[in-house]
Design a protein around this motif. Structure first.
Motif, PDB file in Angstrom:
ATOM      1  N   ASN A 159       0.837  -1.207   0.000  1.00 10.61           N
ATOM      2  CA  ASN A 159       0.000   0.000   0.000  1.00 10.61           C
ATOM      3  C   ASN A 159       0.867   1.251   0.000  1.00 10.61           C
ATOM      4  O   ASN A 159       0.554   2.242  -0.657  1.00 10.61           O
ATOM      5  N   TYR A 160       1.956   1.183   0.769  1.00  7.44           N
ATOM      6  CA  TYR A 160       2.825   2.352   0.879  1.00  7.44           C
ATOM      7  C   TYR A 160       3.586   2.599  -0.426  1.00  7.44           C
ATOM      8  O   TYR A 160       3.546   3.688  -0.984  1.00  7.44           O
ATOM      9  N   LEU A 161       4.258   1.556  -0.932  1.00  3.90           N
ATOM     10  CA  LEU A 161       5.100   1.758  -2.123  1.00  3.90           C
ATOM     11  C   LEU A 161       4.264   1.902  -3.392  1.00  3.90           C
ATOM     12  O   LEU A 161       4.589   2.704  -4.266  1.00  3.90           O
ATOM     13  N   GLY A 162       3.180   1.131  -3.493  1.00  4.18           N
ATOM     14  CA  GLY A 162       2.366   1.147  -4.720  1.00  4.18           C
ATOM     15  C   GLY A 162       1.409   2.321  -4.772  1.00  4.18           C
ATOM     16  O   GLY A 162       0.996   2.743  -5.858  1.00  4.18           O
ATOM     17  N   ALA A 163       1.020   2.866  -3.619  1.00  7.34           N
ATOM     18  CA  ALA A 163      -0.012   3.906  -3.615  1.00  7.34           C
ATOM     19  C   ALA A 163       0.402   5.119  -2.769  1.00  7.34           C
ATOM     20  O   ALA A 163       0.806   6.147  -3.310  1.00  7.34           O
ATOM     21  N   ILE A 164       0.347   5.014  -1.452  1.00 11.45           N
ATOM     22  CA  ILE A 164       0.430   6.199  -0.584  1.00 11.45           C
ATOM     23  C   ILE A 164       1.683   7.048  -0.831  1.00 11.45           C
ATOM     24  O   ILE A 164       1.601   8.274  -0.939  1.00 11.45           O
ATOM     25  N   SER A 165       2.859   6.405  -0.971  1.00 13.32           N
ATOM     26  CA  SER A 165       4.089   7.210  -1.151  1.00 13.32           C
ATOM     27  C   SER A 165       4.032   7.962  -2.485  1.00 13.32           C
ATOM     28  O   SER A 165       4.648   9.016  -2.625  1.00 13.32           O
ATOM     29  N   ARG A 166       3.301   7.435  -3.446  1.00 13.72           N
ATOM     30  CA  ARG A 166       3.214   8.097  -4.757  1.00 13.72           C
ATOM     31  C   ARG A 166       2.222   9.260  -4.734  1.00 13.72           C
ATOM     32  O   ARG A 166       2.232  10.116  -5.623  1.00 13.72           O
ATOM     33  N   PHE A 167       1.331   9.279  -3.724  1.00 13.76           N
ATOM     34  CA  PHE A 167       0.371  10.399  -3.641  1.00 13.76           C
ATOM     35  C   PHE A 167       1.092  11.708  -3.274  1.00 13.76           C
ATOM     36  O   PHE A 167       0.652  12.781  -3.641  1.00 13.76           O
ATOM     37  N   VAL A 168       2.178  11.555  -2.493  1.00 15.81           N
ATOM     38  CA  VAL A 168       2.796  12.734  -1.868  1.00 15.81           C
ATOM     39  C   VAL A 168       3.301  13.755  -2.898  1.00 15.81           C
ATOM     40  O   VAL A 168       2.916  14.924  -2.837  1.00 15.81           O
ATOM     41  N   PRO A 169       4.142  13.357  -3.873  1.00 18.80           N
ATOM     42  CA  PRO A 169       4.614  14.382  -4.813  1.00 18.80           C
ATOM     43  C   PRO A 169       3.510  14.955  -5.702  1.00 18.80           C
ATOM     44  O   PRO A 169       3.609  16.101  -6.133  1.00 18.80           O
ATOM     45  N   LEU A 170       2.463  14.171  -5.948  1.00 14.26           N
ATOM     46  CA  LEU A 170       1.395  14.645  -6.845  1.00 14.26           C
ATOM     47  C   LEU A 170       0.643  15.842  -6.278  1.00 14.26           C
ATOM     48  O   LEU A 170       0.112  16.658  -7.029  1.00 14.26           O
ATOM     49  N   GLN A 171       0.590  15.931  -4.934  1.00 18.16           N
ATOM     50  CA  GLN A 171      -0.170  17.043  -4.337  1.00 18.16           C
ATOM     51  C   GLN A 171       0.404  18.412  -4.736  1.00 18.16           C
ATOM     52  O   GLN A 171      -0.296  19.416  -4.657  1.00 18.16           O
ATOM     53  N   ASP A 172       1.677  18.435  -5.176  1.00 15.06           N
ATOM     54  CA  ASP A 172       2.274  19.698  -5.618  1.00 15.06           C
ATOM     55  C   ASP A 172       2.098  19.920  -7.116  1.00 15.06           C
ATOM     56  O   ASP A 172       2.411  20.987  -7.622  1.00 15.06           O
ATOM     57  N   GLU A 173       1.643  18.873  -7.822  1.00 13.33           N
ATOM     58  CA  GLU A 173       1.526  18.998  -9.274  1.00 13.33           C
ATOM     59  C   GLU A 173       0.125  19.358  -9.729  1.00 13.33           C
ATOM     60  O   GLU A 173      -0.061  20.041 -10.730  1.00 13.33           O
ATOM     61  N   MET A 174      -0.887  18.842  -9.040  1.00 12.43           N
ATOM     62  CA  MET A 174      -2.268  19.146  -9.418  1.00 12.43           C
ATOM     63  C   MET A 174      -3.185  18.975  -8.215  1.00 12.43           C
ATOM     64  O   MET A 174      -2.800  18.359  -7.230  1.00 12.43           O
ATOM     65  N   PRO A 175      -4.411  19.556  -8.301  1.00 10.27           N
ATOM     66  CA  PRO A 175      -5.333  19.382  -7.182  1.00 10.27           C
ATOM     67  C   PRO A 175      -5.537  17.885  -6.926  1.00 10.27           C
ATOM     68  O   PRO A 175      -5.753  17.121  -7.874  1.00 10.27           O
ATOM     69  N   ASP A 218      -0.236  16.684   2.792  1.00  9.50           N
ATOM     70  CA  ASP A 218      -0.529  17.898   3.549  1.00  9.50           C
ATOM     71  C   ASP A 218      -2.015  18.227   3.370  1.00  9.50           C
ATOM     72  O   ASP A 218      -2.450  18.526   2.253  1.00  9.50           O
ATOM     73  N   PRO A 219      -2.793  18.164   4.463  1.00  6.20           N
ATOM     74  CA  PRO A 219      -4.248  18.356   4.317  1.00  6.20           C
ATOM     75  C   PRO A 219      -4.629  19.782   3.914  1.00  6.20           C
ATOM     76  O   PRO A 219      -5.793  20.046   3.619  1.00  6.20           O
ATOM     77  N   LYS A 220      -3.652  20.687   3.896  1.00  8.66           N
ATOM     78  CA  LYS A 220      -3.954  22.034   3.389  1.00  8.66           C
ATOM     79  C   LYS A 220      -3.875  22.042   1.868  1.00  8.66           C
ATOM     80  O   LYS A 220      -4.574  22.805   1.209  1.00  8.66           O
ATOM     81  N   LYS A 221      -3.017  21.195   1.337  1.00  7.74           N
ATOM     82  CA  LYS A 221      -2.898  21.124  -0.128  1.00  7.74           C
ATOM     83  C   LYS A 221      -3.920  20.129  -0.675  1.00  7.74           C
ATOM     84  O   LYS A 221      -4.754  20.470  -1.495  1.00  7.74           O
ATOM     85  N   ALA A 222      -3.805  18.879  -0.258  1.00  5.75           N
ATOM     86  CA  ALA A 222      -4.687  17.838  -0.783  1.00  5.75           C
ATOM     87  C   ALA A 222      -5.933  17.732   0.101  1.00  5.75           C
ATOM     88  O   ALA A 222      -5.920  18.141   1.260  1.00  5.75           O
ATOM     89  N   ILE A 223      -6.988  17.169  -0.478  1.00  6.76           N
ATOM     90  CA  ILE A 223      -8.207  16.898   0.289  1.00  6.76           C
ATOM     91  C   ILE A 223      -8.122  15.468   0.815  1.00  6.76           C
ATOM     92  O   ILE A 223      -7.909  14.530   0.041  1.00  6.76           O
TER      93      ILE A 223
END
Ligand code: ATP
Ligand code: MG
Length: 354
Positions: free
Chosen positions: A18-34, A71-76
């Motif tokens: 879950n961490y390597l395939g999904a959650i860790s990949r969510f982190v950089p995306l929050q700076d690229e798009m909503p 970051d809950p201020k950036k991502a929902i």
């Protein structure tokens, strides 16, 4: 406009996959798009969940999102059941999707097992709810593990059928956008975007530590099959030590990993955790025995996971804070989904009388 949506089920112990395939990949995306990251509690109940345990696991997945760096201020960040549009759109999609499409879904076949008559109707309809999760926000990008590829194809099929079936109505109401990739089979105007799956990197499918042909899963009854995000140092070391392998030393080249699923999996985990390629790992460890490689892998996993586990423990100790993050996220998510569902109902022809 681009938007990311993804989700994790609160079904038990979060693991390395879950961490390597999904959650860790969510982190950089929050700076690229909503970005919208959901704790999909309505998906969880497609198989039986103890209610108190479901509540606990919902907070735990939220804590993992935060501890991993979302970051809950950036991502929902929110839990699915609090935004009613998911369920509403899922019903409409149940009426768009065909029995034949859903009957081909391998996740249903695997999770229902032999006793299919006894599976919940929700487990069968799971992919239509997943399409609703994504399309209630008209999300364009969905980062997931490889096991969700087939469900994302179904999401595209549902979006396309909806756009086709209601094409005249979409045009009449002026609710479409021009199709960026027009073809004879696709309509000129789209209401729902055709979603882009994001399945990439060295860790799209982490396998069970007990069986290199099965994916690592929360629902695997054997705890030895997975590294949980919250496992302590000794447990991680013990699980890697017991991980199934063959007796050969590691090969020097990636070709040497073919037909050695367990070795391939451990090398892939090492690569993903250290941010290098499998070839790089083999340059370092080629020719070495598992008795050397496994302790190095354990040490690396502990180094990467223990700060996350510690932060998760801090966060879980303050459930009021977690609940406040989820409440704020649910309000922001609803503000996006409500107008979209309003348009969907107009397109479908539901009479609006209040
Ligand atoms: P369950 O067994 O209850 O279905 P799960 O481990 O499959 O649990 P999910 O909540 O269904 O977890 O999936 C959350 C995300 O983690 C999805 O994007 C999924 O593709 C990804 N994922 C799950 N297992 C793995 C794995 N073994 N390797 C890589 N990604 C994974
Ligand atoms: Mg799953």
């Amino acid at each position: 406009p681009k938007r990311v949506f993804s989700g994790v089920q609160p079904t038990g112990n979060l693991h390395l996959g879950n961490y390597l395939g999904a959650i860790s990949r969510f982190v950089p995306l929050q700076d690229e798009m909503p970005s919208i990251y959901c704790v999909v509690d309505m998906h969880a109940i497609t198989v039986w969940q103890d209610p108190a345990e479901l509540t606990r696991a919902t907070r735990e997945v939220t804590a993992a999102y935060l501890a991993a760096g979302i970051d809950p201020k950036k991502a929902i960040i929110f839990n699915q059941s609090q935004v009613k549009e998911h369920a509403e759109l899922a019903w409409i999609f149940n009426c768009v999707a065909r029995m034949g499409w859903l009957s081909r879904m391998t996740q249903f076949k695997e999770k229902a097992g032999k006793n299919r008559e006894n599976a919940s109707v929700g487990l069968f309809a799971y992919p239509a709810l997943m399409a609703a999760d994504i399309l209630a926000y008209r999300a364009t990008h969905v980062p997931v593990g490889d096991d969700q590829k087939q469900h994302l194809e179904l999401t595209r099929d549902i979006a396309q059928k909806f756009n086709n079936d209601f094409q005249d109505r979409i045009k009449e109401l002026g609710l479409g956008v021009p199709n960026p990739e027009p073809s004879p089979e696709t309509p000129d105007e789209l209401f729902f975007p055709v979603t882009e799956p994001m399945i990439a990197g060295p860790a799209t499918r982490i396998m069970s530590l007990r069986d290199g042909t099965k994916k690592m899963s929360k629902s695997d009854p054997s705890d030895l099959s997975r590294i949980n995000l919250t496992d302590d140092t000794d447990t991680i070391a013990r699980k890697f030590k017991k991980a199934k392998t063959d007796p050969e030393p590691l090969p020097g080249e990636i070709e040497g990993l073919e037909a050695r699923p367990e070795a391939d999996n451990l090398v892939g985990i090492y690569a993903a955790l250290s941010g290098v390629t499998k070839a790089d790992v083999l340059k370092e460890y080629g020719g070495q025995q598992f008795s050397t490689f496994k302790p190095a892998l354990s040490e690396l996993a502990v180094e990467k996971l223990s700060p996350i586990a510690a932060e998760m423990r801090n966060l879980i100790a303050d459930p009021a804070h977690i609940d406040a993050v989820l409440k704020d996220g649910a309000e922001r998510a609803a503000a996006i989904a409500e107008p979209i569902l309003h348009d969907v109902k107009r397109i479908a022809g539901f009479l609006e009388c209040r």
